[in-house]
Design an enzyme around this catalytic site. Structure first.
Site, PDB file in Angstrom:
ATOM      1  N   ARG A   1       8.321  44.610  43.386  1.00 22.67           N
ATOM      2  CA  ARG A   1       9.807  44.359  42.521  1.00 22.67           C
ATOM      3  C   ARG A   1       9.687  45.776  41.652  1.00 22.67           C
ATOM      4  NH1 ARG A   1       8.681  43.005  37.196  1.00 22.67           N
ATOM      5  NH2 ARG A   1       6.937  41.756  37.802  1.00 22.67           N
TER       6      ARG A   1
ATOM      7  N   HIS B   1      10.639  41.690  35.805  1.00 23.04           N
ATOM      8  CA  HIS B   1      10.681  40.031  36.424  1.00 23.04           C
ATOM      9  C   HIS B   1      11.893  39.422  35.831  1.00 23.04           C
ATOM     10  CE1 HIS B   1       9.186  36.050  37.179  1.00 23.04           C
ATOM     11  NE2 HIS B   1       9.624  35.620  35.683  1.00 23.04           N
TER      12      HIS B   1
ATOM     13  N   TYR C   1       2.730  46.831  31.581  1.00 21.21           N
ATOM     14  CA  TYR C   1       1.437  46.234  32.266  1.00 21.21           C
ATOM     15  C   TYR C   1       1.318  46.786  33.531  1.00 21.21           C
ATOM     16  CZ  TYR C   1       5.392  43.350  34.036  1.00 21.21           C
ATOM     17  OH  TYR C   1       6.451  43.061  34.782  1.00 21.21           O
TER      18      TYR C   1
END
Length: 400
Positions: free
Chosen positions: A284, A288, A297
């Site tokens: 990805r 998200h 992160y």
């Protein structure tokens, strides 16, 4: 906005936390990774994967250009949806950036009579099933609960509850088998959903009842901010062994491999050989959803490594070097891409506001006194805004 600039515009902000490091991932030559087109845009000849390669052995240049067009237009639509959300036109958007090959390859492997159960990120699969992309946006704008008839395209409505659609797919596939049809079912979910109990139950029932279903897991390596290694100690495709059916890991950025492996799995299902788990190992490249900040992160180095494996650039390189595709084709496609973006924007902005009272409809088949009470309370609440607005209007005009 060009294809290249679309990717650049969606690049996450640079991170500053030194404690985050890039993860390792399987690459070309990994024995458990089916790859037919390398990141450099070259065909991969691997005798170990000849069974899958046979399904795209006779693919034509026109068909390859079709796959490329699908990925480019899907990415353009996705980029426009993200821009619309940023401008307040959508409430939320879940981007598929980087996962185009997994979705287009698998989506084009299905037949019209197959049935597809998506999660909420399968915009490329919806494109392959003939769902107008603007219909996908109604739910994210809050004007409907889906916007398309699932039976028109054999493409179920988006599922927000993580993993539950795998149970729906399994039950539907069991019904297909009892009806004696030779069609198949495919269920899409992510690596995060693979930790849900619903998915485990789906594996159990599909195996026991030999259901004609393909479980297509897009392992983009991040369940929001949770990396895959925090969820499993073995590659996801190996989980199928414990349930008694095959699992295959495919390069999710290789549209040819995704097409071939999914065709293989669907044919198994149609022959009555039961379920298959396909793990499309991809990435990805964006957030998200538009409410997420991936720079919090994950490492820039990791993202940059996967951008070098971009599924669209990979196929374009192959088309330029191995087929008669010229610059005119890419220029025409770029114009088509821009036209699609414009149409999407115009349609979304023209969507009418939903009937605010519609949320109380169809809650119960025969009505319910509590719902009637809530409807009346909500109607009074809405009317209070109208009354205040009218009063302000009268006061502002000097009326009595």
């Amino acid at each position: 906005m060009t294809v290249d600039s679309t990717a650049a515009a969606r690049t996450p902000r640079k991170r500053t936390a030194a404690k985050k490091s890039a993860k390792k991932s399987p690459g070309a030559g990994a024995p458990d990774l089916v790859q037919l087109l390398s990141p450099e845009g070259r065909r991969v000849e691997d005798p170990a994967h000849a069974e899958y390669a046979a399904f795209v052995e006779d693919i034509t240049a026109d068909e390859l250009r079709g796959l490329y067009r699908d990925m480019v237009l899907t990415r353009r639509f996705d980029a426009e949806a993200t821009s619309l959300q940023r401008q307040g036109e959508l409430g939320l958007w879940a981007s598929l950036l980087g996962q185009e090959a997994a979705q287009i390859g698998s989506g084009r492997a299905t037949r019209d009579d197959d049935y597809v159960f998506p999660t909420y990120r399968e915009h490329g699969v919806a494109w392959c099933r003939g769902v107008d992309p603007t219909n996908l946006l109604g739910m994210f704008r809050g004007v409907n609960n889906g916007g398309w008839d699932p039976n028109s395209n054999n493409f179920h409505l988006y599922t927000i509850v993580i993993g539950s659609q795998t149970l729906h797919a399994t039950g539907y596939a069991m019904g297909v088998a009892k009806d004696g049809a030779d069609s198949a079912v495919i269920a899409y979910f992510g690596d995060g959903a693979s930790s849900q109990g619903d998915v485990a139950e789906s594996f159990t029932f599909s195996a026991v009842y030999n259901a004609p279903v393909v479980f297509f897991c897009q392992n983009n390596q991040w369940a929001i901010s949770e990396p895959t290694e925090k969820q499993t100690r073995v590659p996801l495709y190996q989980r199928a062994q414990g349930y008694g059916f095959p699992g295959v890991r495919v390069d999710g950025n290789d549209v040819l491999a995704c097409l071939a492996v999914t065709k293989w799995a669907l044919e198994r299902a149609r022959r009555g050989e039961g379920p298959t788990l396909v793990e499309a190992f991809t990435y990805r490249m964006g957030a998200h959803t538009t409410s997420d900040d991936p720079s919090k992160y994950r490492a820039d180095e990791e993202r940059e490594a996967w951008e070098a494996k971009d599924p669209i650039l990979r196929l374009r390189t192959y088309l330029e070097s191995e087929t008669d595709t010229d610059e005119g084709y890419f220029a025409e496609l770029e114009a088509e891409s821009e036209a699609l973006g414009l149409r999407v924007r115009e349609v979304v902005r023209a969507m009418p506001d939903p009937d605010r009272m519609a949320i109380f409809e169809n809650a119960y088949a025969d009505g319910h006194s509590l719902v009637d009470e809530e409807r009346a309370q909500f109607a009074a609440y809405q009317a209070s805004f109208t009354t205040e607005s009218d009063s302000d209007s009268v006061a502002g005009s000097g009326g009595n």
